[in-house]
Design an enzyme around this catalytic site. Structure first.
Site, PDB file in Angstrom:
ATOM      1  N   TYR A   1      27.773  37.738  56.452  1.00  0.00           N
ATOM      2  CA  TYR A   1      28.220  36.982  55.263  1.00  0.00           C
ATOM      3  C   TYR A   1      27.136  35.991  54.820  1.00  0.00           C
ATOM      4  O   TYR A   1      26.779  35.924  53.643  1.00  0.00           O
ATOM      5  CB  TYR A   1      29.531  36.239  55.562  1.00  0.00           C
ATOM      6  CG  TYR A   1      29.978  35.391  54.387  1.00  0.00           C
ATOM      7  CD1 TYR A   1      30.516  35.991  53.247  1.00  0.00           C
ATOM      8  CD2 TYR A   1      29.827  33.999  54.399  1.00  0.00           C
ATOM      9  CE1 TYR A   1      30.897  35.221  52.152  1.00  0.00           C
ATOM     10  CE2 TYR A   1      30.219  33.231  53.310  1.00  0.00           C
ATOM     11  CZ  TYR A   1      30.754  33.849  52.197  1.00  0.00           C
ATOM     12  OH  TYR A   1      31.123  33.085  51.100  1.00  0.00           O
TER      13      TYR A   1
ATOM     14  N   LEU B   1      32.818  38.955  31.498  1.00  0.00           N
ATOM     15  CA  LEU B   1      33.388  39.812  32.552  1.00  0.00           C
ATOM     16  C   LEU B   1      33.370  39.029  33.858  1.00  0.00           C
ATOM     17  O   LEU B   1      32.324  38.510  34.270  1.00  0.00           O
ATOM     18  CB  LEU B   1      32.574  41.109  32.692  1.00  0.00           C
ATOM     19  CG  LEU B   1      33.126  42.123  33.713  1.00  0.00           C
ATOM     20  CD1 LEU B   1      32.831  43.552  33.250  1.00  0.00           C
ATOM     21  CD2 LEU B   1      32.561  41.910  35.114  1.00  0.00           C
TER      22      LEU B   1
ATOM     23  N   LYS C   1      24.900  36.001  51.257  1.00  0.00           N
ATOM     24  CA  LYS C   1      24.820  34.912  50.275  1.00  0.00           C
ATOM     25  C   LYS C   1      23.366  34.438  50.093  1.00  0.00           C
ATOM     26  O   LYS C   1      22.991  33.972  49.011  1.00  0.00           O
ATOM     27  CB  LYS C   1      25.745  33.762  50.687  1.00  0.00           C
ATOM     28  CG  LYS C   1      27.231  34.146  50.616  1.00  0.00           C
ATOM     29  CD  LYS C   1      27.633  34.655  49.240  1.00  0.00           C
ATOM     30  CE  LYS C   1      29.103  34.988  49.120  1.00  0.00           C
ATOM     31  NZ  LYS C   1      29.507  35.464  47.795  1.00  0.00           N
TER      32      LYS C   1
ATOM     33  N   ASP D   1      37.982  48.953  43.253  1.00  0.00           N
ATOM     34  CA  ASP D   1      37.533  48.436  44.548  1.00  0.00           C
ATOM     35  C   ASP D   1      36.000  48.399  44.534  1.00  0.00           C
ATOM     36  O   ASP D   1      35.348  49.445  44.589  1.00  0.00           O
ATOM     37  CB  ASP D   1      38.052  49.346  45.668  1.00  0.00           C
ATOM     38  CG  ASP D   1      37.707  48.807  47.052  1.00  0.00           C
ATOM     39  OD1 ASP D   1      36.847  47.899  47.147  1.00  0.00           O
ATOM     40  OD2 ASP D   1      38.288  49.297  48.031  1.00  0.00           O
TER      41      ASP D   1
ATOM     42  N   ASN E   1      31.699  37.157  40.890  1.00  0.00           N
ATOM     43  CA  ASN E   1      32.374  36.214  41.784  1.00  0.00           C
ATOM     44  C   ASN E   1      33.036  36.900  42.983  1.00  0.00           C
ATOM     45  O   ASN E   1      33.151  36.311  44.055  1.00  0.00           O
ATOM     46  CB  ASN E   1      33.430  35.454  40.972  1.00  0.00           C
ATOM     47  CG  ASN E   1      34.490  34.814  41.844  1.00  0.00           C
ATOM     48  OD1 ASN E   1      34.276  33.769  42.452  1.00  0.00           O
ATOM     49  ND2 ASN E   1      35.659  35.457  41.944  1.00  0.00           N
TER      50      ASN E   1
HETATM   51  N1  LIG Z   1      36.493  29.587  49.269  1.00  0.00           N
HETATM   52  C1  LIG Z   1      35.377  29.240  49.898  1.00  0.00           C
HETATM   53  O1  LIG Z   1      35.397  28.446  50.874  1.00  0.00           O
HETATM   54  C2  LIG Z   1      34.056  29.770  49.394  1.00  0.00           C
HETATM   55  C3  LIG Z   1      32.885  29.058  49.712  1.00  0.00           C
HETATM   56  C4  LIG Z   1      31.659  29.537  49.254  1.00  0.00           C
HETATM   57  C5  LIG Z   1      31.609  30.695  48.486  1.00  0.00           C
HETATM   58  N2  LIG Z   1      32.767  31.368  48.199  1.00  0.00           N
HETATM   59  C6  LIG Z   1      32.647  32.608  47.396  1.00  0.00           C
HETATM   60  O2  LIG Z   1      33.454  32.477  46.242  1.00  0.00           O
HETATM   61  C7  LIG Z   1      33.783  33.786  45.753  1.00  0.00           C
HETATM   62  C8  LIG Z   1      35.252  33.819  45.385  1.00  0.00           C
HETATM   63  O3  LIG Z   1      36.030  33.674  46.556  1.00  0.00           O
HETATM   64  P1  LIG Z   1      37.353  32.771  46.618  1.00  0.00           P
HETATM   65  O4  LIG Z   1      37.033  31.594  47.449  1.00  0.00           O
HETATM   66  O5  LIG Z   1      37.920  32.547  45.270  1.00  0.00           O
HETATM   67  O6  LIG Z   1      38.264  33.728  47.526  1.00  0.00           O
HETATM   68  P2  LIG Z   1      39.591  34.562  47.181  1.00  0.00           P
HETATM   69  O7  LIG Z   1      40.656  33.642  46.688  1.00  0.00           O
HETATM   70  O8  LIG Z   1      39.848  35.370  48.398  1.00  0.00           O
HETATM   71  O9  LIG Z   1      39.161  35.522  45.965  1.00  0.00           O
HETATM   72  C9  LIG Z   1      38.329  36.633  46.165  1.00  0.00           C
HETATM   73  C10 LIG Z   1      38.362  37.519  44.940  1.00  0.00           C
HETATM   74  O10 LIG Z   1      37.474  38.643  45.170  1.00  0.00           O
HETATM   75  C11 LIG Z   1      38.161  39.837  44.904  1.00  0.00           C
HETATM   76  N3  LIG Z   1      37.722  40.925  45.772  1.00  0.00           N
HETATM   77  C12 LIG Z   1      37.612  40.907  47.125  1.00  0.00           C
HETATM   78  N4  LIG Z   1      37.274  42.135  47.580  1.00  0.00           N
HETATM   79  C13 LIG Z   1      37.185  42.935  46.486  1.00  0.00           C
HETATM   80  C14 LIG Z   1      36.887  44.311  46.306  1.00  0.00           C
HETATM   81  N5  LIG Z   1      36.642  45.121  47.345  1.00  0.00           N
HETATM   82  N6  LIG Z   1      36.867  44.810  45.050  1.00  0.00           N
HETATM   83  C15 LIG Z   1      37.170  44.016  43.994  1.00  0.00           C
HETATM   84  N7  LIG Z   1      37.450  42.714  44.104  1.00  0.00           N
HETATM   85  C16 LIG Z   1      37.481  42.175  45.339  1.00  0.00           C
HETATM   86  C17 LIG Z   1      39.644  39.527  45.171  1.00  0.00           C
HETATM   87  O11 LIG Z   1      40.454  40.385  44.382  1.00  0.00           O
HETATM   88  P3  LIG Z   1      41.511  41.467  44.949  1.00  0.00           P
HETATM   89  O12 LIG Z   1      41.883  41.073  46.336  1.00  0.00           O
HETATM   90  O13 LIG Z   1      42.638  41.378  43.959  1.00  0.00           O
HETATM   91  O14 LIG Z   1      40.773  42.757  44.850  1.00  0.00           O
HETATM   92  C18 LIG Z   1      39.745  38.079  44.671  1.00  0.00           C
HETATM   93  O15 LIG Z   1      40.015  38.047  43.291  1.00  0.00           O
HETATM   94  C19 LIG Z   1      33.372  34.761  46.858  1.00  0.00           C
HETATM   95  O16 LIG Z   1      32.171  35.393  46.497  1.00  0.00           O
HETATM   96  C20 LIG Z   1      33.160  33.864  48.078  1.00  0.00           C
HETATM   97  O17 LIG Z   1      32.218  34.400  48.973  1.00  0.00           O
HETATM   98  C21 LIG Z   1      33.979  30.936  48.627  1.00  0.00           C
END
Ligand SMILES: NC(=O)c1ccc[n+]([C@@H]2O[C@H](COP(=O)([O-])OP(=O)(O)OC[C@H]3O[C@@H](n4cnc5c(N)ncnc54)[C@H](OP(=O)(O)O)[C@@H]3O)[C@@H](O)[C@H]2O)c1
Length: 260
Positions: free
Chosen positions: A152, A6, A156, A60, A87
């Site tokens: 944020y 999942l 984390k 959500d 994630n």
């Molecule tokens: N990119 C970076 O620089 C970075 C660095 C360190 C850690 N991270 C972490 O990596 C993880 C993935 O992020 P990403 O970088 O892949 O960003 P992303 O492309 O914005 O993806 C975020 C995902 O989370 C989902 N999401 C957000 N709010 C939600 C909600 N209320 N309910 C259900 N799903 C939700 C979104 O789906 P929907 O919008 O379709 O609901 C999307 O699939 C996050 O935990 C982020 O904090 C990212």
């Protein structure tokens, strides 16, 4: 062996790539996000290309009780989860005194509450089957406080601390918990955190695919903490030996000079 994974936040970025990697290894999937059309499109593509079962749940995760709804849907479908990838998550940049409180609260609900509750609901099944892998996506933000993104960074830090403690509790039961701590990564993350049109100054960020592959390997090996990239690992180590006040002021300087 065929497993069921999942993955929350599977509609884009790191979660989407993790879904593709799991499918390529022959695992059945449960994909979770708010975007049903996107999830259905990804599910159809994965079924066609990899021949695995894919069930989608549009929900959500910022709504309290959403993790219980996910668990109910799994029970109705008779799906037991062997691999949980927490994630879904997002950030928000703002001085705390000026922040949009509603967005911060939704962030706490997704990044902390839904992650912990889903883990609580699915962990007993893993323990009783004597197999489980949990990948919690934290961040390099977990290693120090983050002025201008205080909630944020703190969320984390929760994910990292929670994952390490839980790994210790469950490791004798065939279950492992891995905290994946990426630095800035190419994905939809910055558009959500900074608003459209603002970007990270760094010219070339690692791709979501690279980070997802690193995380998948670390999770399957049962590692506790996984930090992709030498620079990120070095920074995470350095902060342990620096005075706390210097760590915070350096983090503020980085935050103020990171974006354009
Ligand atoms: N990119 C970076 O620089 C970075 C660095 C360190 C850690 N991270 C972490 O990596 C993880 C993935 O992020 P990403 O970088 O892949 O960003 P992303 O492309 O914005 O993806 C975020 C995902 O989370 C989902 N999401 C957000 N709010 C939600 C909600 N209320 N309910 C259900 N799903 C939700 C979104 O789906 P929907 O919008 O379709 O609901 C999307 O699939 C996050 O935990 C982020 O904090 C990212």
């Amino acid at each position: 062996m065929k497993r069921t994974a999942l993955i929350t936040g599977a509609s884009g970025g790191i979660g989407y790539e993790l879904a593709l990697i799991h499918a390529s290894k022959g695992h059945d999937l449960v994909l979770v996000s708010r975007n049903l059309p996107k999830l259905e499109q990804i599910a159809a593509m994965i079924r066609k290309e990899h021949g695995v079962k894919v069930f989608v749940i549009d929900i959500d995760l910022s709504v309290q009780g959403s993790a219980a709804v996910v668990a109910e849907k799994l029970a109705q479908e008779g799906i037991s989860v062997d691999i949980l990838v927490n994630n879904a998550g997002f950030g928000d940049i703002s001085l705390f005194s000026e922040c949009d409180w509603d967005k911060q609260q939704r962030m706490i609900n997704v990044n902390i509450l839904a992650l912990a509750h889903l883990t609580r609901l699915l962990l007993p099944g893993m323990i009783s089957s004597k197999y489980g892998r949990i990948l919690n996506v934290a961040s390099t933000a977990a290693f120090q406080p983050g002025p201008t993104m205080s909630v944020y960074f703190a969320s984390k830090a929760f994910v990292l601390s929670f994952s390490e403690a839980l790994h210790n509790e469950v490791r004798d039961f065939g279950v492992s918990v891995t905290a994946l701590c990426p630095g800035s990564t190419e994905s939809g993350f910055h558009a959500t955190a900074l608003g459209e049109g603002k970007h990270v100054k760094e010219r070339k960020l690692p791709s979501s695919r690279e980070v997802a592959e690193y995380g998948y390997r670390a999770m399957m090996k049962g590692r506790t903490v996984a930090i992709p990239g030498l620079k990120n690992a070095f920074m995470a180590t350095c902060v342990r030996f620096m005075p706390r006040s210097l760590v915070v002021s350096t983090a503020r300087w980085i935050q103020e000079n990171k974006f354009r």
